[in-house]
Design an enzyme around this catalytic site. Structure first.
Site, PDB file in Angstrom:
ATOM      1  N   LYS A 178       0.927  -1.393   0.115  1.00  0.00           N
ATOM      2  CA  LYS A 178       0.011   0.038  -0.119  1.00  0.00           C
ATOM      3  C   LYS A 178       1.000   1.366   0.037  1.00  0.00           C
ATOM      4  CE  LYS A 178      -2.580   3.348   2.262  1.00  0.00           C
ATOM      5  NZ  LYS A 178      -1.854   4.342   1.619  1.00  0.00           N
ATOM      6  N   GLU A 253       9.758   1.516  10.724  1.00  0.00           N
ATOM      7  CA  GLU A 253      10.815   2.306  10.557  1.00  0.00           C
ATOM      8  C   GLU A 253      10.363   3.753  10.491  1.00  0.00           C
ATOM      9  OE1 GLU A 253      13.021   5.140   9.401  1.00  0.00           O
ATOM     10  OE2 GLU A 253      12.829   4.340   7.142  1.00  0.00           O
ATOM     11  N   CYS A 287      13.650  10.502   6.982  1.00  0.00           N
ATOM     12  CA  CYS A 287      13.610   9.930   8.190  1.00  0.00           C
ATOM     13  C   CYS A 287      14.765  10.455   9.152  1.00  0.00           C
ATOM     14  CB  CYS A 287      13.405   8.578   8.154  1.00  0.00           C
ATOM     15  SG  CYS A 287      11.637   8.167   7.602  1.00  0.00           S
TER      16      CYS A 287
END
Length: 494
Positions: A178, A253, A287
């Site tokens: 997704k 993550e 990130c």
């Protein structure tokens, strides 16, 4: 809207409409205007994708395939990506606004991840155990988990999908992906290559749409055995709760508030360039973004001078142009988030030494200037909370003890950068900083060989490297009685 390119979903080896028949727009961050339409998935679409993946997992066409044969398929996929770097890079830039030159570089290297895992495919093995029982031969093996649900974000769709897709496939799993509703196009283009590579039907599937209902239905589906999620902490909490429905194995993550630590013996030019790469690369939408810079007081002015000088020369503009050095933020909501945090920084007494507003030359799109806050309080919101944008907080420090305390004073634990010439000090700080990735005199370096991941609010589990093979397999122990003697009566004491 009818003139825009339409993307259907990829389920069981076929391009299919959503059960609802509806589509939603995907926007070009450089213009703020829609450029394509994507099928709006439903819970029913998730169910048919997961069932297709579950059926494919047991299908002899996939389950009886040797590890070497699976490795060849994964390598073929990498080769097809290598042949279409420019094409895929453009789709990624149109969808999330990253620089075309950055995407070309990232996609040129991405096939190496597929090659690496293709090479590992027939090296996934167990061991013979020196068991403490006579007449027993005992060995272990590693087996695939089953259906993997992969949830990927909008900042690096193809790269972050690759970290899940390649190891999951070589281990023998099937997968339902997704993508973010903001950046589905490049992943759907990748499915054309999956099809061309020759993967059996149902092994790789993509359901597009929103967290509710698609993400929710996927992560709570009873036939999902493994969930690999990259995204924000709040969504991750929903994923973990959903995984409890069938005890699916989970890896997360998540984000970070990563420190870049510059000691007084560091090269100020290198340190400044590393800080800039860490926070202003990808417009801060990474990130591992080094959003906190800690500068030793003896080198503070030198580094700040170089930081402001280079940042003031960053060329902001159309990400499809090679000369552009910084593009827009990926979504309108992300731009508004950055604006809100900059306002909060002002309220908390932060001093902006550069940036802090939309660039005047960019009339359309979701652009924001690279922004530097100086001498911020380490307890302020802009230095503690993840902004996910081009906003840097700079804080001075006096010694090792102080900077370790400052660096670790965060709810995150993903990455850190250290700029220093003293090798012994580099080792001490790398050990003391609580982060899953530590870079010394470099930043944002990646390799398929090196695992990545964090702790605390940065999540758990590892992607990349051989470690990720363990994330997509489980151990099986087999006991074989080699004795010629009959099995004794278990109720007679001996």
């Amino acid at each position: 809207m009818s003139e825009l390119k339409k993307y259907r979903m990829y389920i069981n080896g076929e391009w299919v409409e959503s059960v609802s028949g509806e589509y939603f727009p995907s926007y070009n961050p450089a213009t703020g205007e829609p450029w394509c339409q994507v099928a709006k998935g439903t819970a029913e679409d998730v169910d048919r994708a997961v069932r297709a993946a579950n059926k494919a997992f047991s299908n002899p066409e996939w389950s009886n395939m040797t590890y070497t044969e699976r490795g060849r398929l994964v390598r073929k996929l990498g080769e097809l990506i290598a042949d279409r770097v420019d094409e895929l890079a453009e789709f990624e830039t149109l969808d999330n606004g990253k620089l075309i030159r950055e995407m070309r570089g990232q996609l040129s290297y991405q096939p190496e991840f597929y090659y690496y895992y293709a090479g590992l495919a027939d090296k996934i093995h167990g061991e013979v155990l020196p068991i403490d029982k006579r007449d027993m031969f005992v060995f272990s093996s590693r087996e695939p988990l089953g259906v993997v649900a992969a949830i990927t974000p909008w900042n690096s769709p193809l790269y972050l999908t690759t970290l899940k897709l390649a190891p999951a496939l070589v281990a023998g799993n099937t997968i339902v992906i997704k993508p973010s509703e903001h950046t589905s196009a490049s992943l759907l283009e990748l499915m054309k290559l999956v099809e061309e590579a020759g993967f059996p039907q149902g092994v790789v599937n993509v359901v597009t749409g929103f967290g509710e209902p698609v993400g929710n239905a996927l992560t709570s589906h009873p036939l999902v055995n493994r969930i690999a999620f990259t995204g924000g902490a709040e969504s991750a909490r929903h994923v973990v709760r959903n995984s409890a429905e069938n005890f699916a194995k989970v890896s997360l993550e998540l984000g970070g508030k990563s420190p870049n630590i510059v000691f007084d013996d560091a090269d100020p030019d290198n340190a400044a360039m590393g800080i800039i790469a860490g926070i202003f690369g990808a417009s801060g939408q990474s990130c591992v973004a080094g959003s906190r810079a800690f500068l030793h007081i003896d080198i503070y002015d030198k580094v700040m001078e170089r930081l402001v000088d280079r940042v003031s020369k960053i060329q902001i503009g159309d990400p499809l142009l090679d000369e552009t050095e910084m593009g827009p933020l990926a979504t309108k909501a992300q731009l508004e988030r950055v604006e809100e945090y900059v306002a909060v920084g002002h309220e908390e007494g932060g001093k902006i030494v550069y940036g802090g507003k939309k660039p005047e030359q960019c009339k359309k799109g979701w652009y924001f200037e690279p922004t530097i806050f100086e001498h911020t309080n380490n307890k302020s919101r802009i230095t503690r909370e993840e902004i996910f944008g081009p906003v840097l907080s700079v804080i001075p420090f006096k010694d090792e003890k102080e900077v370790i305390e400052l660096a670790n004073s965060t709810d995150y634990g993903l990455a850190a950068g250290i700029w220093v010439k003293d090798v012994a000090k580099a080792h001490r700080i790398a050990k003391a900083v609580r982060a899953g990735i530590v870079w010394v005199n470099t930043y944002r370096s990646i390799s398929p060989i090196a695992p990545i991941g964090g702790s605390k609010l940065s999540g758990f589990g590892r992607e990349g490297g051989y470690e990720s093979i363990y994330e997509y397999t489980q151990s099986k122990t087999v006991w074989i009685n080699t004795s010629a003697e009959p099995m004794p009566d278990p109720f007679i004491m001996r």
